[in-house]
Scaffold this motif. Structure first.
Motif, mmCIF file in Angstrom:
data_model
loop_
_atom_site.group_PDB
_atom_site.id
_atom_site.type_symbol
_atom_site.label_atom_id
_atom_site.label_comp_id
_atom_site.label_asym_id
_atom_site.label_seq_id
_atom_site.Cartn_x
_atom_site.Cartn_y
_atom_site.Cartn_z
ATOM 1 N N ARG A 170 45.375 51.036 47.271
ATOM 2 C CA ARG A 170 44.675 51.390 48.503
ATOM 3 C C ARG A 170 45.433 50.756 49.671
ATOM 4 N N PRO A 171 45.353 51.353 50.871
ATOM 5 C CA PRO A 171 46.047 50.775 52.033
ATOM 6 C C PRO A 171 45.571 49.341 52.289
ATOM 7 N N ASP A 172 46.506 48.447 52.604
ATOM 8 C CA ASP A 172 46.171 47.043 52.839
ATOM 9 C C ASP A 172 45.078 46.881 53.887
ATOM 10 N N ALA A 173 45.133 47.734 54.923
ATOM 11 C CA ALA A 173 44.157 47.595 56.007
ATOM 12 C C ALA A 173 42.744 47.882 55.509
ATOM 13 N N ASP A 174 42.622 48.882 54.648
ATOM 14 C CA ASP A 174 41.302 49.212 54.089
ATOM 15 C C ASP A 174 40.775 48.047 53.253
ATOM 16 N N VAL A 175 41.678 47.502 52.446
ATOM 17 C CA VAL A 175 41.270 46.388 51.597
ATOM 18 C C VAL A 175 40.842 45.199 52.455
ATOM 19 N N ALA A 176 41.632 44.905 53.464
ATOM 20 C CA ALA A 176 41.327 43.760 54.330
ATOM 21 C C ALA A 176 39.984 43.949 55.038
ATOM 22 N N ALA A 177 39.735 45.175 55.488
ATOM 23 C CA ALA A 177 38.477 45.434 56.193
ATOM 24 C C ALA A 177 37.285 45.275 55.254
ATOM 25 N N GLU A 178 37.436 45.788 54.036
ATOM 26 C CA GLU A 178 36.330 45.660 53.082
ATOM 27 C C GLU A 178 36.104 44.210 52.684
ATOM 28 N N LEU A 179 37.209 43.472 52.543
ATOM 29 C CA LEU A 179 37.060 42.051 52.186
ATOM 30 C C LEU A 179 36.283 41.311 53.262
ATOM 31 N N LYS A 180 36.568 41.661 54.506
ATOM 32 C CA LYS A 180 35.897 40.996 55.618
ATOM 33 C C LYS A 180 34.397 41.296 55.605
ATOM 34 N N ALA A 181 34.056 42.517 55.232
ATOM 35 C CA ALA A 181 32.650 42.937 55.262
ATOM 36 C C ALA A 181 31.916 42.632 53.956
ATOM 37 N N SER A 182 32.653 42.168 52.940
ATOM 38 C CA SER A 182 32.031 42.080 51.607
ATOM 39 C C SER A 182 30.958 40.998 51.539
ATOM 40 N N ARG A 183 29.882 41.304 50.841
ATOM 41 C CA ARG A 183 28.750 40.390 50.664
ATOM 42 C C ARG A 183 28.321 40.420 49.203
ATOM 43 N N GLY A 184 27.847 39.318 48.684
ATOM 44 C CA GLY A 184 27.316 39.292 47.325
ATOM 45 C C GLY A 184 27.999 38.237 46.476
ATOM 46 N N PRO A 185 27.615 38.162 45.217
ATOM 47 C CA PRO A 185 28.136 37.104 44.342
ATOM 48 C C PRO A 185 29.646 37.187 44.126
ATOM 49 N N LEU A 186 30.254 38.332 44.410
ATOM 50 C CA LEU A 186 31.703 38.458 44.223
ATOM 51 C C LEU A 186 32.428 38.624 45.561
ATOM 52 N N THR A 187 31.829 38.088 46.634
ATOM 53 C CA THR A 187 32.468 38.151 47.953
ATOM 54 C C THR A 187 33.885 37.596 47.887
ATOM 55 N N GLY A 188 34.835 38.374 48.420
ATOM 56 C CA GLY A 188 36.221 37.892 48.474
ATOM 57 C C GLY A 188 37.017 38.112 47.207
ATOM 58 N N VAL A 189 36.404 38.654 46.189
ATOM 59 C CA VAL A 189 37.129 38.878 44.937
ATOM 60 C C VAL A 189 37.842 40.224 44.997
ATOM 61 N N ARG A 190 39.171 40.186 44.792
ATOM 62 C CA ARG A 190 39.951 41.414 44.721
ATOM 63 C C ARG A 190 39.915 41.935 43.302
ATOM 64 N N LEU A 191 39.846 43.244 43.183
ATOM 65 C CA LEU A 191 39.662 43.847 41.866
ATOM 66 C C LEU A 191 40.752 44.878 41.619
ATOM 67 N N ALA A 192 41.478 44.702 40.496
ATOM 68 C CA ALA A 192 42.412 45.725 40.035
ATOM 69 C C ALA A 192 41.730 46.464 38.896
ATOM 70 N N VAL A 193 41.891 47.779 38.852
ATOM 71 C CA VAL A 193 41.189 48.583 37.855
ATOM 72 C C VAL A 193 42.208 49.358 37.027
ATOM 73 N N LYS A 194 42.118 49.202 35.724
ATOM 74 C CA LYS A 194 43.007 49.919 34.814
ATOM 75 C C LYS A 194 42.820 51.416 35.038
ATOM 76 N N ASP A 195 43.934 52.168 34.999
ATOM 77 C CA ASP A 195 43.874 53.544 35.493
ATOM 78 C C ASP A 195 43.326 54.555 34.487
ATOM 79 N N ASN A 196 42.503 54.081 33.552
ATOM 80 C CA ASN A 196 41.675 54.994 32.756
ATOM 81 C C ASN A 196 40.199 54.831 33.105
ATOM 82 N N VAL A 197 39.951 54.125 34.213
ATOM 83 C CA VAL A 197 38.586 53.863 34.663
ATOM 84 C C VAL A 197 38.448 54.415 36.073
ATOM 85 N N ASP A 198 37.374 55.171 36.325
ATOM 86 C CA ASP A 198 37.237 55.875 37.601
ATOM 87 C C ASP A 198 36.948 54.952 38.784
ATOM 88 N N VAL A 199 37.678 55.174 39.869
ATOM 89 C CA VAL A 199 37.351 54.613 41.180
ATOM 90 C C VAL A 199 37.278 55.806 42.140
#
Lengths: 511, 511
Positions: free
Chosen positions: B8-37
């Motif tokens: 995903r574009p770095d800017a999108d990731v950065a914006a979502e990280l800034k807005a993220s709330r919850g028990p996994l706030t700030g956690v970056r997630l990589a997803v194996k490409d047999n799992v839907d995003v």
């Protein structure tokens, strides 16, 4: 068609009956000839595969140890592919059957007797010739619910292939929700009337009847015959059949089983996925429903009708039974009057392990009483709870127990060491407290419930102050888990003199 | 090998990280490409099957809702047939993986990170490209046990395909029994030493180590590769592969999957029966054992070694992982030092649903603390019990709780409304009773346990008089299920002044 494939000598049977001891004393037992009995050949109706087992199947061993006496081995469609009738010149007779697609139920329906097809795996299939291994189930036939229940308890206690869950329901609720099919294919007018009458009887007995779309059930039934699941039959006996082209194999059986040799594994996986999908749809349709009630069989064909269209008639006969094991349901088939000249029967189907629920609802629909000692109690881990107030059977909070499948197990009386006072709760409750050593106490009446360990744990977790649970002493010297109360809260009027909470209410002594 | 298939574009990731709330706030997630995003293509490393899903896989949706931000989709062996490395230039990263034969564990072992392969089905595979459907499992990678645990809790709470039993153990016992293989095939001297050191650490931490015959485990592993189970892979993608002879399919993958087309169903049934037989043997060998500990991988091959013998090296790499899903085990892979220049890791395997047991034993073996909020607590039905005396952690009767998998959950203090006296029992116990309204009471210290509903029900059923269980008021205003006592028995010396049972013992005030 011969009833018996092998018979034990009358003298042997008579001698064993005389010596028999246990809960099944005097019960004669016929065993379907795909189930091992030590000393008698197991043929599965195919002489070429016959062998003489060294030991009884687990289910047979359990029944014999409980006093039942084997009379002989009964005929069956080869490799257990069809239905077997059951009749006997004797008195009380149980008959061990097996049921993959309905053979433990259809004959019961046609003969006006009881057939119990328990949850898959709760009776070990050890010593049973496999037919369709994933869906094979050992069953019992008997003339009435009481004897069938007693035999099932013995058989299930013998050996199991599957673990019961620890929150299993041990009773149907007082007013069960019963689903009936939205359509009744294959039933003529007389059979429909008989079914309606049986459902009416359930309603009269307090059941709430709803309708359910029968489509996914019938779709699964088709997969059992027309799909790749039949490859299980090849896995069971296919190599034998292929290796013995001259063996006395029924031509239809040979055709069906040999054709399954080349079914590819990915088709079996696809069909199983489809069964699971249909099952999910069906289970969603049964959400909130305690049991599904169907006609056991849709008709009673004559032998010439079967001869004219063997496959078609067989499929139609199984329309209300075939889906059961595919959907992991348990079933109880009971007589329900007549349809014209024919015996009519209904089958009560419940979710896996809810065998007690099915038994209770079957009893509601039949002439028989629900057994107090319903057979799963013989095998399931259960605990007890004695109640004195709002949780008495019929009381305002009894649903907290019956919703979790607690089974009412009778009245009990405490040792004369307790007092009962009124708590200022809503609804009003009694406080049961033990009197100090040396003080005069009272015998108090309560009700005993049996329930699963998880149900007791959940009940305690939800129990509000000042109620407490612990051991109470009873008049027979036992200490049982029962209601107590925080003594600091037990400051209300002493109503011990009434001996029970209902008596105190009756006397106007409560609030 | 490319790490990312899509980013995903770095800017999108950065914006979502800034807005993220919850028990996994700030956690970056990589997803194996047999799992839907949602919005990113799912390729399973085969461009011809790529599709752009409308919505996240259940597991991804749950992690995102908890604050995790998807960075992109990671590379994988085509159709998830092999192992995937995991590395990141970022800080805290979780990585969703999948694990049929070991892909959720081997990479963790080789990279010195944590991999959790939960019990099959407790995380929904909705939105995951099937590889071998019966044995596919969604997994998590993370740099440490704490983050992996937190992510697992979120993911498992999202959606499940399978019901947890109501008597599941929520903790390993204080001195767990750990089995290790009687032989360690494929390990060289340095790797053996690393394994011995890890086992020594477990012993030092209080585990009792026994050996188990590894033969049935290895035999099952062979079935996964050499038998008919591979027909599940054909069922998943075989028709696509056959219909697209020109698609960019890896030649080894094409050969394996196409060859599975003609495997007959009865061979699959036979192999599954053999897996079940081996499983029964293995489970009998593990009777009384809390977990099996094995090296996660037996070596770390170089790329040229893999190229020289792709199939052989791959099989050897999976020797300690392949049996896991066939035997319905759960697993936690944790780092355990180094073997020469390579990272070394061990895997703790436990029975289905004993994920909390595996987590605790993995923590014993690693540098990490066992999480108090072990992830199954986020999804399993649990109840609580507060104890004050012999059932305190370390107390003489605590085993009655820990034997049933109760998890210690900290100290608690009652409201100042109670008194504690000594009961003349063996072992000595305190009687906790509430003082009458208006009277002066004491704050008492106790321990809180969480346990399954069935464990609580069994505990109550076995509890002797005069102990009772009910609600007690705590200093935070809550009422929790806790020990009380029949007041008629609470006649011993008042020891409330000590504030806790251990303090009273320490002061010599008990018996």
């Amino acid at each position: 068609m011969t009833v018996w494939i092998s018979r034990r000598p009358d003298a042997d049977v008579a001698a064993e009956l005389k010596a028999s001891r246990g809960p099944l004393t005097g019960v004669r037992l016929a065993v379907k000839d795909n189930v091992d009995v030590a000393g008698l050949p197991t043929t599965a109706a195919c002489p070429e595969v016959a062998y003489r087992p060294q030991r009884d199947a687990s289910a047979v061993a359990a029944l014999r140890a409980a006093g039942a006496v084997v009379v002989g081995k009964t005929n069956l469609d080869q490799f257990a592919t069809g239905l077997v009738g059951t009749r006997s010149p004797y008195g009380a007779v149980s008959d061990i059957g097996t049921d993959t697609a309905g053979s433990g139920r259809v004959p019961a329906g046609l003969q006006g007797i009881v057939g119990i097809k328990p949850t898959l795996g709760v009776v070990s299939t050890d010593g049973v010739v496999p037919a369709c291994e994933s869906y094979d189930c050992v069953t019992i036939f008997a003339p009435n619910l009481e004897l069938a229940n007693r035999a099932m308890g013995v058989m299930a206690a013998g050996a199991t292939d599957r673990t019961w869950p620890c929150d299993v329901r041990l009773a149907a609720p007082p007013n069960p929700v019963v689903a009936v099919p939205n359509e009744l294919p294959e039933l003529d007018r007389e059979w429909r009337s008989a079914f309606d009458a049986a459902v009416g009887k359930l309603t009269d007995a307090g059941a709430r009847v709803v309708t359910v779309d029968i489509t996914p059930f019938l779709a699964a039934a088709k997969l059992l015959y027309d799909g790749a699941l039949v490859s299980e039959r090849y896995a069971a006996v296919g190599e034998f059949i292929d290796a013995h082209p001259d063996a006395a194999i029924d031509p239809t059986v040979r055709r069906i089983i040999s054709a399954a040799r080349d079914i590819p594994a990915h088709r079996l996986l696809r069909d199983r996925r489809e069964v699971n999908r249909l099952r999910a749809v069906a289970m969603m349709a049964l959400d909130g429903v305690d049991a599904l009630v169907v006609p056991t069989a849709p008709m009673h064909p004559r032998i010439d009708e079967v001869a004219a269209d063997p496959v078609g008639v067989n499929s139609r006969m199984g329309i209300y039974t075939n889906f059961c094991n595919l959907f992991d349901l348990c079933a109880v088939a009971v007589p329900a009057g007549t349809a014209g000249q024919a015996q009519f029967g209904i089958t009560v189907l419940a979710r896996a392990f809810e065998d007690a629920v099915a038994m209770d609802i079957a009893a509601l629909a039949s002439e028989d009483e629900a057994p107090v000692d319903v057979w799963p109690l013989a095998v399931v881990e259960s605990v007890e709870l004695v109640v004195f107030g709002a949780h008495l059977r019929g009381g305002p909070l009894a649903h907290q127990l019956t919703d979790q499948g607690a089974r009412w197990a009778g009245e009990v009386t405490t040792a004369p060491r307790y007092r009962m006072s009124v708590l200022p709760t809503v609804p009003a409750k009694p406080a049961i407290t033990r009197v100090p050593d040396g003080a005069q106490g009272t015998e108090l009446n309560g009700h005993r419930w049996v329930l699963s360990p998880a149900a007791l744990g959940r009940f305690l977790a939800a129990l509000p102050a000042p109620m407490q649970l612990g051991k109470v002493e009873f008049d027979d010297g036992t200490w049982r888990t029962a209601f107590g109360c925080d003594a600091a809260a037990a400051t209300g009027a002493d109503i011990s003199v009434y001996g029970s909470w209902p008596a105190a209410i009756e006397a106007g002594a409560v609030g």
